[in-house]
Scaffold this active site. Structure first.
Site, short mmCIF file in Angstrom:
data_model
loop_
_atom_site.label_atom_id
_atom_site.label_comp_id
_atom_site.label_asym_id
_atom_site.label_seq_id
_atom_site.Cartn_x
_atom_site.Cartn_y
_atom_site.Cartn_z
N TYR A 195 62.72 52.28 16.85
CA TYR A 195 64.17 52.47 16.73
C TYR A 195 64.80 52.85 18.07
CZ TYR A 195 62.90 52.53 11.81
OH TYR A 195 62.39 52.20 10.59
N HIS B 281 57.58 60.13 9.24
CA HIS B 281 56.56 59.49 10.06
C HIS B 281 55.52 60.52 10.51
CE1 HIS B 281 59.33 55.89 11.25
NE2 HIS B 281 58.71 55.70 10.11
N ARG C 299 59.96 54.48 0.82
CA ARG C 299 59.37 53.15 0.78
C ARG C 299 59.34 52.65 -0.66
NH1 ARG C 299 56.11 56.58 3.83
NH2 ARG C 299 56.01 56.12 6.08
N HIS D 247 61.87 47.07 3.09
CA HIS D 247 62.01 47.98 4.23
C HIS D 247 63.37 47.83 4.92
CE1 HIS D 247 58.58 50.45 4.59
NE2 HIS D 247 58.56 50.52 5.91
N LYS E 175 52.07 57.98 1.88
CA LYS E 175 50.83 57.35 2.29
C LYS E 175 49.73 58.39 2.45
CE LYS E 175 52.74 53.40 4.85
NZ LYS E 175 52.78 52.73 6.17
N ARG F 68 65.32 50.97 4.47
CA ARG F 68 64.76 52.07 5.27
C ARG F 68 65.15 51.89 6.73
NH1 ARG F 68 60.42 55.81 4.85
NH2 ARG F 68 59.09 55.95 6.68
#
Length: 466
Positions: free
Chosen positions: A444, A435, A312, A409, A336, A412
């Site tokens: 996706y 994730h 990211r 993004h 994150k 990505r």
């Protein structure tokens, strides 16, 4: 006093003649004569072209402001820029720009000892030249006022009692966010900013009275945010506001938990395909950035990491020099929630990083990998630089995502799309993108056409045909 300097480009022979006539005149000028306001500087122009014809006449008028009241303090202030690796020509430009501030101070009868950051910003806006590029005099003026306070020429402005109370509250709130909530510095900055904006909206410059807060105050502030021309398109504003109200209730500053009264942000699930580029589109963007003479080495390394490793934009900005393990070929990613992951560095990415470190990264003491190109070579304050690079590359190459472009993004999403098209499973895509929840990867699934075809139910038609 203002001096107007006219620069005239002349033929070599004509230059010699005129200079020979004016030289003795200027040398024998008496001190009692009034100072000229127009200084003519003669420069000989180069002969160009096959016939070596003289260059055309050209004139340029420049304005130079003489010494002002801030001149005794400019040398010490300019040394701080030199220590931060600013170029000499940049420092000279700053010095001339600051003299505009000094002239504005003299016209307003403001002595250096009476200059405050707010007053310096006001005068800087008044004296701002028509075109100064990215440098703003009012911003430099605040730094100069802080310098005068630091060296003891000016006195700091005493905060009002209301400002003292608010500052103490925000300081304690920051400790709460750090120790009890465990938020990242970036999240803490935005949360504190919204808390301060709420108090500005509710109390203004008056003393804050937290015990008098009511649910209508929370709703009114959210309505104020949404009344802007471009309303917030995410839930960050209400999330930060709830965090602030939870803190106030936990500290006993409010009788009820006002976080429960903050309206929810409407977040309709996006039904469109993830914003992505084709493989050729990604390569076109990377190739344009690599060949761009303006910071191309740094920008190419940043975008290549995103396109090949799926990082990211904020994660790119947070990479430090010690995060690269050259021996094992791994990169530690600060993701994150203060979670750290290790991802492999491909030969292509490693070569791009190595070239950036050798050729383009400026001298600096900070540990951030990617720094500004202009001195003092500081880390980026946010990831907007990445969005700007990608936007310029998309405009230059004519690449258009399948759906409207919204940010960095897109690279990505493009990586995940390529993995899906090559037969990767959703679990493998989730591992590649790091994730934590499978629901984040499910978007996706819309790109897996073959997988969707295998589970699609036949469409019922009249007569039993399918």
């Amino acid at each position: 006093m203002e001096w107007h300097r006219a620069v005239v480009l002349l033929d070599q022979r004509l230059y010699g003649c005129i200079a020979g006539m004016l030289g003795p005149l200027l040398l024998h000028t008496r001190p009692e004569y009034p100072k000229p306001k127009l200084l003519i500087i003669l420069q000989s122009g180069r002969r160009q072209g096959p016939d070596r014809a003289p260059t055309l006449w050209s004139t340029k008028t420049m304005t130079k402001i003489t010494d002002t009241c801030i001149e005794p303090y400019l040398d010490s202030f300019m040394r701080s820029f030199a220590a931060a690796n600013y170029k000499p020509e940049t420092i000279r430009g700053y010095r001339n720009l600051f003299r505009r501030l000094g002239l504005a101070m003299e016209e307003a009868s403001v002595a250096p000892s009476a200059l405050t950051p707010d007053l310096a910003e006001k005068l800087g806006r008044m004296a701002e030249p028509e075109s100064t590029g990215t440098i703003r005099l009012y911003s430099l003026g605040r730094k100069f006022a802080a310098h005068l306070i630091e060296i003891g020429v000016a006195r700091p402005v005493a905060p009002t009692p209301a400002e003292v109370v608010r500052g103490e509250l925000l300081a304690d709130f920051e400790i709460y966010l750090t120790k009890q909530r465990g938020l990242s510095p970036r999240s803490i900055y935005h949360t504190l900013r919204f808390a301060d904006r709420f108090m500005d909206h509710r109390f203004g410059a008056d003393m804050i009275d937290l015990t008098g807060l009511r649910p209508v105050d929370a709703v009114g502030f959210v309505q104020h945010l949404l009344s802007r021309g471009r309303p917030y398109r995410d839930k960050s504003a209400v999330t930060h506001l709830r965090t602030f109200f939870q803190y106030l209730f936990a500290r006993g500053m409010t009788a009820t938990n006002l976080a429960l009264s903050v309206p929810r942000a409407a977040m309709a699930r996006d039904k469109r395909l993830p914003r992505h580029l084709s493989s050729s589109g990604v390569e076109a963007v990377l190739d344009w950035v690599r060949r761009n003479p303006r910071h191309g080495v740094r920008d190419y390394a940043m975008l290549l990491i995103m396109a090949r490793l799926g990082l990211r934009a904020p994660e790119i900005i947070r990479i430090e020099l010690g995060d690269i393990d050259w021996r094992s070929g791994e990169l530690m990613v600060r993701g994150k929630g203060k979670l750290h992951d290790r991802v492999p560095i491909t030969a292509e990415v490693g070569e791009a990083l190595s070239r950036y470190l050798r050729e383009e990264r400026g001298p600096t003491d900070c540990r951030a990998l990617f720094v500004t190109q202009r001195a003092p070579h500081r880390p980026f304050k946010d990831s907007q630089i990445v969005n700007a690079i990608i936007k310029d590359a998309l405009d230059a190459t004519g690449q258009k995502p399948a759906t409207p472009y919204v940010g960095s993004h897109v690279l990505r999403h493009s990586l995940a799309t390529q993995l899906i098209n090559r037969g990767a499973s959703l679990d493998e895509v989730g591992d590649m993108l790091r994730h934590r929840s499978r629901s984040s990867t499910m978007i996706y699934a819309r790109l897996d056409i073959e997988g969707l075809r295998s589970i699609a139910q036949p469409w019922p038609v009249t007569g039993g045909a399918q």
